[in-house]
Scaffold this motif. Sequence first.
Motif, PDB file in Angstrom:
ATOM      1  N   THR A  10       0.848  -1.193   0.000  1.00 16.18           N
ATOM      2  CA  THR A  10       0.000   0.000   0.000  1.00 16.18           C
ATOM      3  C   THR A  10       0.881   1.239   0.000  1.00 16.18           C
ATOM      4  OG1 THR A  10      -1.710  -1.151   1.261  1.00 16.18           O
ATOM      5  CG2 THR A  10      -1.801   1.245   1.275  1.00 16.18           C
ATOM      6  N   TYR A  11       0.551   2.176  -0.861  1.00 16.89           N
ATOM      7  CA  TYR A  11       1.254   3.459  -0.866  1.00 16.89           C
ATOM      8  C   TYR A  11       0.358   4.499  -0.204  1.00 16.89           C
ATOM      9  CZ  TYR A  11       4.297   1.503  -4.503  1.00 16.89           C
ATOM     10  OH  TYR A  11       5.166   0.736  -5.211  1.00 16.89           O
ATOM     11  N   THR A  12       0.966   5.394   0.522  1.00 15.40           N
ATOM     12  CA  THR A  12       0.211   6.493   1.110  1.00 15.40           C
ATOM     13  C   THR A  12       0.615   7.794   0.434  1.00 15.40           C
ATOM     14  OG1 THR A  12       0.245   5.311   3.198  1.00 15.40           O
ATOM     15  CG2 THR A  12      -0.409   7.615   3.281  1.00 15.40           C
ATOM     16  N   LEU A  13      -0.381   8.424  -0.159  1.00 11.72           N
ATOM     17  CA  LEU A  13      -0.144   9.712  -0.822  1.00 11.72           C
ATOM     18  C   LEU A  13      -0.963  10.746  -0.081  1.00 11.72           C
ATOM     19  CD1 LEU A  13      -0.309   9.282  -4.726  1.00 11.72           C
ATOM     20  CD2 LEU A  13       1.619  10.062  -3.337  1.00 11.72           C
ATOM     21  N   GLY A  14      -0.315  11.527   0.791  1.00 14.75           N
ATOM     22  CA  GLY A  14      -1.079  12.459   1.616  1.00 14.75           C
ATOM     23  C   GLY A  14      -2.037  11.666   2.477  1.00 14.75           C
ATOM     24  N   ARG A  17      -4.794   6.380   0.497  1.00 12.63           N
ATOM     25  CA  ARG A  17      -4.048   5.136   0.479  1.00 12.63           C
ATOM     26  C   ARG A  17      -4.351   4.370  -0.806  1.00 12.63           C
ATOM     27  NH1 ARG A  17      -2.176   3.201   5.212  1.00 12.63           N
ATOM     28  NH2 ARG A  17      -3.021   1.111   5.065  1.00 12.63           N
ATOM     29  N   VAL A  18      -3.270   3.980  -1.494  1.00 12.18           N
ATOM     30  CA  VAL A  18      -3.431   3.230  -2.739  1.00 12.18           C
ATOM     31  C   VAL A  18      -2.996   1.789  -2.496  1.00 12.18           C
ATOM     32  CG1 VAL A  18      -2.722   3.051  -5.155  1.00 12.18           C
ATOM     33  CG2 VAL A  18      -2.875   5.310  -4.070  1.00 12.18           C
ATOM     34  N   HIS A  19      -3.951   0.870  -2.620  1.00 11.06           N
ATOM     35  CA  HIS A  19      -3.625  -0.549  -2.455  1.00 11.06           C
ATOM     36  C   HIS A  19      -3.091  -1.082  -3.780  1.00 11.06           C
ATOM     37  CE1 HIS A  19      -5.451  -0.973   1.516  1.00 11.06           C
ATOM     38  NE2 HIS A  19      -6.337  -0.096   1.080  1.00 11.06           N
ATOM     39  N   ALA A  20      -1.795  -0.938  -3.984  1.00 10.53           N
ATOM     40  CA  ALA A  20      -1.202  -1.323  -5.270  1.00 10.53           C
ATOM     41  C   ALA A  20      -1.245  -2.839  -5.448  1.00 10.53           C
ATOM     42  CB  ALA A  20       0.222  -0.799  -5.368  1.00 10.53           C
ATOM     43  N   LEU A  21      -0.934  -3.593  -4.394  1.00 12.54           N
ATOM     44  CA  LEU A  21      -1.000  -5.055  -4.455  1.00 12.54           C
ATOM     45  C   LEU A  21      -1.864  -5.545  -3.303  1.00 12.54           C
ATOM     46  CD1 LEU A  21       2.739  -5.935  -5.263  1.00 12.54           C
ATOM     47  CD2 LEU A  21       0.845  -5.647  -6.875  1.00 12.54           C
ATOM     48  N   GLN A  39      -3.184  -3.915 -17.148  1.00 14.38           N
ATOM     49  CA  GLN A  39      -3.346  -2.549 -17.612  1.00 14.38           C
ATOM     50  C   GLN A  39      -2.531  -1.582 -16.775  1.00 14.38           C
ATOM     51  OE1 GLN A  39      -7.589  -2.989 -17.378  1.00 14.38           O
ATOM     52  NE2 GLN A  39      -7.800  -2.633 -19.587  1.00 14.38           N
ATOM     53  N   SER A  40      -2.433  -0.369 -17.274  1.00 15.27           N
ATOM     54  CA  SER A  40      -1.703   0.670 -16.554  1.00 15.27           C
ATOM     55  C   SER A  40      -2.321   0.843 -15.165  1.00 15.27           C
ATOM     56  CB  SER A  40      -1.792   1.961 -17.371  1.00 15.27           C
ATOM     57  OG  SER A  40      -1.138   2.978 -16.687  1.00 15.27           O
ATOM     58  N   GLY A  41      -1.478   0.864 -14.152  1.00 15.02           N
ATOM     59  CA  GLY A  41      -1.964   1.063 -12.786  1.00 15.02           C
ATOM     60  C   GLY A  41      -2.386  -0.209 -12.072  1.00 15.02           C
ATOM     61  N   SER A  42      -2.221  -1.360 -12.719  1.00 15.65           N
ATOM     62  CA  SER A  42      -2.690  -2.613 -12.104  1.00 15.65           C
ATOM     63  C   SER A  42      -1.723  -3.152 -11.055  1.00 15.65           C
ATOM     64  CB  SER A  42      -2.945  -3.670 -13.185  1.00 15.65           C
ATOM     65  OG  SER A  42      -1.783  -3.902 -13.942  1.00 15.65           O
ATOM     66  N   GLY A  43      -0.517  -2.601 -10.979  1.00 16.49           N
ATOM     67  CA  GLY A  43       0.433  -3.031  -9.942  1.00 16.49           C
ATOM     68  C   GLY A  43       1.641  -3.782 -10.467  1.00 16.49           C
ATOM     69  N   LYS A  44       1.831  -3.807 -11.768  1.00 20.40           N
ATOM     70  CA  LYS A  44       2.927  -4.574 -12.373  1.00 20.40           C
ATOM     71  C   LYS A  44       4.304  -4.099 -11.901  1.00 20.40           C
ATOM     72  CE  LYS A  44       1.814  -3.481 -16.637  1.00 20.40           C
ATOM     73  NZ  LYS A  44       0.738  -2.524 -16.347  1.00 20.40           N
ATOM     74  N   SER A  45       4.530  -2.792 -12.013  1.00 25.61           N
ATOM     75  CA  SER A  45       5.848  -2.274 -11.632  1.00 25.61           C
ATOM     76  C   SER A  45       6.088  -2.426 -10.135  1.00 25.61           C
ATOM     77  CB  SER A  45       5.987  -0.803 -12.033  1.00 25.61           C
ATOM     78  OG  SER A  45       5.987  -0.678 -13.437  1.00 25.61           O
ATOM     79  N   THR A  46       5.036  -2.244  -9.368  1.00 24.08           N
ATOM     80  CA  THR A  46       5.155  -2.430  -7.916  1.00 24.08           C
ATOM     81  C   THR A  46       5.625  -3.850  -7.616  1.00 24.08           C
ATOM     82  OG1 THR A  46       3.382  -0.832  -7.535  1.00 24.08           O
ATOM     83  CG2 THR A  46       3.881  -2.367  -5.738  1.00 24.08           C
ATOM     84  N   LEU A  47       5.013  -4.819  -8.278  1.00 22.15           N
ATOM     85  CA  LEU A  47       5.386  -6.219  -8.051  1.00 22.15           C
ATOM     86  C   LEU A  47       6.838  -6.459  -8.458  1.00 22.15           C
ATOM     87  CD1 LEU A  47       4.700  -9.099  -7.261  1.00 22.15           C
ATOM     88  CD2 LEU A  47       3.684  -9.439  -9.530  1.00 22.15           C
TER      89      LEU A  47
HETATM   90  N1  LIG Z   1       5.558   5.458  -5.175  1.00 20.52           N
HETATM   91  C1  LIG Z   1       4.224   5.451  -5.263  1.00 20.52           C
HETATM   92  N2  LIG Z   1       3.489   6.269  -4.452  1.00 20.52           N
HETATM   93  C2  LIG Z   1       2.146   6.269  -4.512  1.00 20.52           C
HETATM   94  N3  LIG Z   1       1.415   5.507  -5.339  1.00 20.52           N
HETATM   95  C3  LIG Z   1       2.092   4.686  -6.167  1.00 20.52           C
HETATM   96  C4  LIG Z   1       3.521   4.626  -6.177  1.00 20.52           C
HETATM   97  N4  LIG Z   1       3.904   3.709  -7.115  1.00 20.52           N
HETATM   98  C5  LIG Z   1       2.753   3.241  -7.659  1.00 20.52           C
HETATM   99  N5  LIG Z   1       1.673   3.820  -7.095  1.00 20.52           N
HETATM  100  C6  LIG Z   1       0.254   3.517  -7.415  1.00 20.52           C
HETATM  101  O1  LIG Z   1       0.080   2.109  -7.300  1.00 20.52           O
HETATM  102  C7  LIG Z   1      -0.755   1.621  -8.334  1.00 20.52           C
HETATM  103  C8  LIG Z   1       0.016   0.582  -9.142  1.00 20.52           C
HETATM  104  O2  LIG Z   1       1.088   1.227  -9.832  1.00 20.52           O
HETATM  105  P1  LIG Z   1       2.155   0.452 -10.736  1.00 20.52           P
HETATM  106  O3  LIG Z   1       2.640  -0.732 -10.014  1.00 20.52           O
HETATM  107  O4  LIG Z   1       3.154   1.442 -11.192  1.00 20.52           O
HETATM  108  O5  LIG Z   1       1.246  -0.021 -11.963  1.00 20.52           O
HETATM  109  P2  LIG Z   1       1.637  -0.501 -13.425  1.00 20.52           P
HETATM  110  O6  LIG Z   1       3.105  -0.717 -13.496  1.00 20.52           O
HETATM  111  O7  LIG Z   1       0.843  -1.747 -13.633  1.00 20.52           O
HETATM  112  O8  LIG Z   1       1.171   0.590 -14.355  1.00 20.52           O
HETATM  113  C9  LIG Z   1      -1.174   2.830  -9.145  1.00 20.52           C
HETATM  114  O9  LIG Z   1      -2.425   3.264  -8.674  1.00 20.52           O
HETATM  115  C10 LIG Z   1      -0.109   3.849  -8.844  1.00 20.52           C
HETATM  116  O10 LIG Z   1      -0.593   5.148  -8.975  1.00 20.52           O
END
Ligand SMILES: Nc1ncnc2c1ncn2[C@@H]1O[C@H](COP(=O)(O)OP(=O)(O)O)[C@@H](O)[C@H]1O
Length: 244
Positions: A10-14, A17-21, A39-47
């Motif tokens: 989970t990322y916290t932005l202000g 809270r974004v539940h990325a995974l 798709q974009s925003g699905s959590g791929k890069s986070t994983l």
């Molecule tokens: N450092 C971060 N801080 C806050 N939110 C983030 C951060 N990195 C990713 N997110 C959020 O987490 C979600 C998944 O992002 P990401 O893993 O980059 O997706 P993808 O690579 O599939 O496009 C998105 O909603 C994105 O905005």
Amino acid sequence: MIRCAEVEKTYTLGSERVHALRGVDLSIERPGFYGIMGQSGSGKSTLLHLLAALDRPDAGEIEIAGKAIHTLSEREATAFRRKGLGIVFQSFNLIPTLSASENIELPGLLAGEDRQWLRKRSAELLDLLGLGERGRHRPEAMSGGEQQRVAIARALLYSPPVLLADEPTGNLDSANSDRLWRLLGKVAEEQDITVVMVTHEPAAASHCERVFVIRDGTVHGTIETEGLDAGGVAARYQQFIGAA
Ligand SMILES: Nc1ncnc2c1ncn2[C@@H]1O[C@H](COP(=O)(O)OP(=O)(O)O)[C@@H](O)[C@H]1O
Ligand SMILES: [Mg+2]
């Protein structure tokens, strides 16, 4: 080779809270070329970041080549990233003033490796990636596809068992993209390593042997791509994603 169990991030932005995974389960048992598609925003890069020990999960377990990544200290994670795994991104991140060979050798030079060994290893890698003639060229004298191949060679310097690639063809045209996907498959096979590529493109995913489809931070299904072309992969993908 790679095992994720109930991985959460989970990322916290202000105040948001974004539940990325939201509980990723994924298992890769043997070397090969695998895809993570979503798709974009699905959590791929986070994983991928978590697999690379660039960041830690909030919950769950990640094991790579028998090592529990989620338990590593900062220092252990740095050591793991140097030799235990290679990673490439959409941007090539090459040093513009260095030649292809020097870029490949740089991580080893900084680590104080034997120069002769480095020379030999970079020559092998240039060969493996079809860059045999390009060793002396600087990035500006190479195509985008060649620059990305140099970045892959650099990531393979220490023969890691795992290579991760986050949208590696995002900056390439379709001919160069196609060539790079084939090359990643060849690297996986010839080096007997696990290559995991993140992508949103069916054409890319069709080169992988198995594709994990990620949606809203969880793995929604897998696609066995044998016998499927890009169109076939796209159709299977739509079944998991819905006509969004
Ligand atoms: N450092 C971060 N801080 C806050 N939110 C983030 C951060 N990195 C990713 N997110 C959020 O987490 C979600 C998944 O992002 P990401 O893993 O980059 O997706 P993808 O690579 O599939 O496009 C998105 O909603 C994105 O905005
Ligand atoms: Mg991404």
